[in-house]
Design a protein around this motif. Structure first.
Motif, PDB file in Angstrom:
ATOM      1  N   THR A 149      22.969  14.185  -7.636  1.00 11.23           N
ATOM      2  CA  THR A 149      22.059  13.690  -8.661  1.00 11.23           C
ATOM      3  C   THR A 149      20.782  13.181  -8.023  1.00 11.23           C
ATOM      4  O   THR A 149      20.736  12.906  -6.822  1.00 11.23           O
ATOM      5  N   GLU A 292      23.023  16.949 -11.358  1.00 14.15           N
ATOM      6  CA  GLU A 292      22.290  16.345 -12.469  1.00 14.15           C
ATOM      7  C   GLU A 292      20.820  16.175 -12.116  1.00 14.15           C
ATOM      8  O   GLU A 292      20.473  15.637 -11.064  1.00 14.15           O
ATOM      9  N   GLY A 294      18.640  13.868 -13.488  1.00  6.97           N
ATOM     10  CA  GLY A 294      18.738  12.716 -14.366  1.00  6.97           C
ATOM     11  C   GLY A 294      17.419  12.055 -14.699  1.00  6.97           C
ATOM     12  O   GLY A 294      17.329  11.289 -15.665  1.00  6.97           O
TER      13      GLY A 294
END
Length: 361
Positions: A149, A292, A294
């Motif tokens: 992430t 991800e 994010g």
């Protein structure tokens, strides 16, 4: 209801009653097909990403000339496309915890919850647990796990791969969940919750989890340079590149704002994905990798569309890396989803003054 296993597909009615009445819910259990078709699975999650984010990312990165795009995103030519509803059990508007956990467990849950059915238990850790995909494939197939992430690694989406917690903000216990499962690759931000308060961290139990991971055989890296140096050498990798979220693409590559001056050598998603694939692909049993982007969500919360769009482009760049890896292997499934969507509009205007200039020219 605890310690329940449903080995066969079908419709199951769960009933609970008291003197006050009876409540029923129906579980739909789906079959998984005849054997595994993919050796490897790469799940990309554009946190908060909408169709408008994709459209804007295409315009910014590829250009739009005379009404036609000058190119396509790597996401655009995926062979199948669908719309998905990610509402939770207690709210029409979902959050990143229960939506991501629905992907990683196959079970709907409530807002702020990770890998549990919400109950009246007082402890964040006391709610009935649901097995995550990470636990399942390690238990049944001895596959490797990667969790990547550009947010804090303890944040809801990456935490959904490992955690069973009613409260997504319970970062210290989520770090414990990472250590309990020990994914082969853990890359993101969020260093303080790995360190005790005595070492300028946020842990109240006095534990140094960076040291614990190193003692468990992990190579620990803090910069893009150290990440690149670990390629081809590490067998298990922990990377923490920022005290909080990794800075977005627009700040790192162009504006040099945010925390770039404090963390000048942060990797982007493409660097992280390449390193993850380097390690995970060594397992003959295959792997599951969650990636991800994010910061699409983080920037969209503050209506910062420019930064959100640049991180949508970065997600697409990472998808391209994964597609290059998959190539002609015919053993790797790539999935690109959002967990929920922010309201972003692509709105155009017509410049009358400029049109007049063009007529005069």
């Amino acid at each position: 209801i605890r310690d329940v296993s449903l080995p066969a597909a079908g419709s199951y009615v769960v009933e609970a009653g008291t003197d006050a009445g009876v409540a029923r819910v129906t579980w739909e259990v789906f079959a998984t097909g005849n054997g595994a078709r993919a050796k490897n699975v790469i799940l990309f999650i554009g946190d908060g990403m909408s169709m408008a984010h994709r459209t804007a990312a295409r315009i910014v990165s590829k250009g739009l000339v005379e009404g036609r795009y000058s190119g396509e995103l790597a996401i655009d030519d995926m062979p199948h496309m669908a719309l998905v509803s990610t509402s939770g059990t207690d709210s029409l508007v979902t959050d990143s915890a229960n939506s991501a956990a629905a992907y990683t467990t196959g079970h709907k849950s409530c807002v702020n919850a990770l890998g549990v059915y919400c109950s009246r238990a007082k402890s964040n850790l006391g709610h009935p647990r649901v097995e995550t995909i990470s636990e399942l494939v390690k238990r049944q197939r001895n596959m490797s796990i990667g969790d990547v992430t550009n947010t804090e690694i303890e944040d809801a989406t990456p935490a959904s791969m490992v955690a069973h917690n009613r409260l997504r903000a319970d970062y210290n216990n989520i770090v414990k969940s990472f250590f309990a499962l020990q994914p082969e690759v853990i890359l993101g931000g969020g260093t303080p919750n790995f360190l005790p308060q005595a070492a300028n961290g946020k842990r109240t139990d006095g534990e140094d989890y960076i040291k614990k991971f190193q003692e468990a055989g992990y190579t620990f890296v803090r910069t893009k340079t150290e990440l690149a140096a670990a390629n081809g050498k590490a067998t298990k990798l922990l990377g923490l590149f920022n005290d909080a979220n990794i800075d977005g693409a627009l700040d790192r590559f162009f504006l040099k704002k945010g925390t770039v001056s404090k963390f000048p050598d942060q990797p982007d998603l493409t660097d992280q994905v390449r390193s993850a694939l380097d390690i995970l692909s060594k397992n003959e049993n295959g792997f599951v990798l969650m990636v991800e982007s994010g910061r699409i969500d983080k920037y969209s919360h503050s209506l910062d569309w420019e930064r959100a769009i640049y991180d949508t482009i970065m997600l697409d760049n990472a998808v391209k890396v994964a597609k290059e890896f998959a190539g002609t292997r015919n053993d790797t499934l790539i999935i690109v989803v959002a967990d929920h969507a922010h309201a972003v509009s692509v709105v155009g205007t017509y410049n009358d003054d400029r049109a007049g200039d063009q007529l005069r020219e």
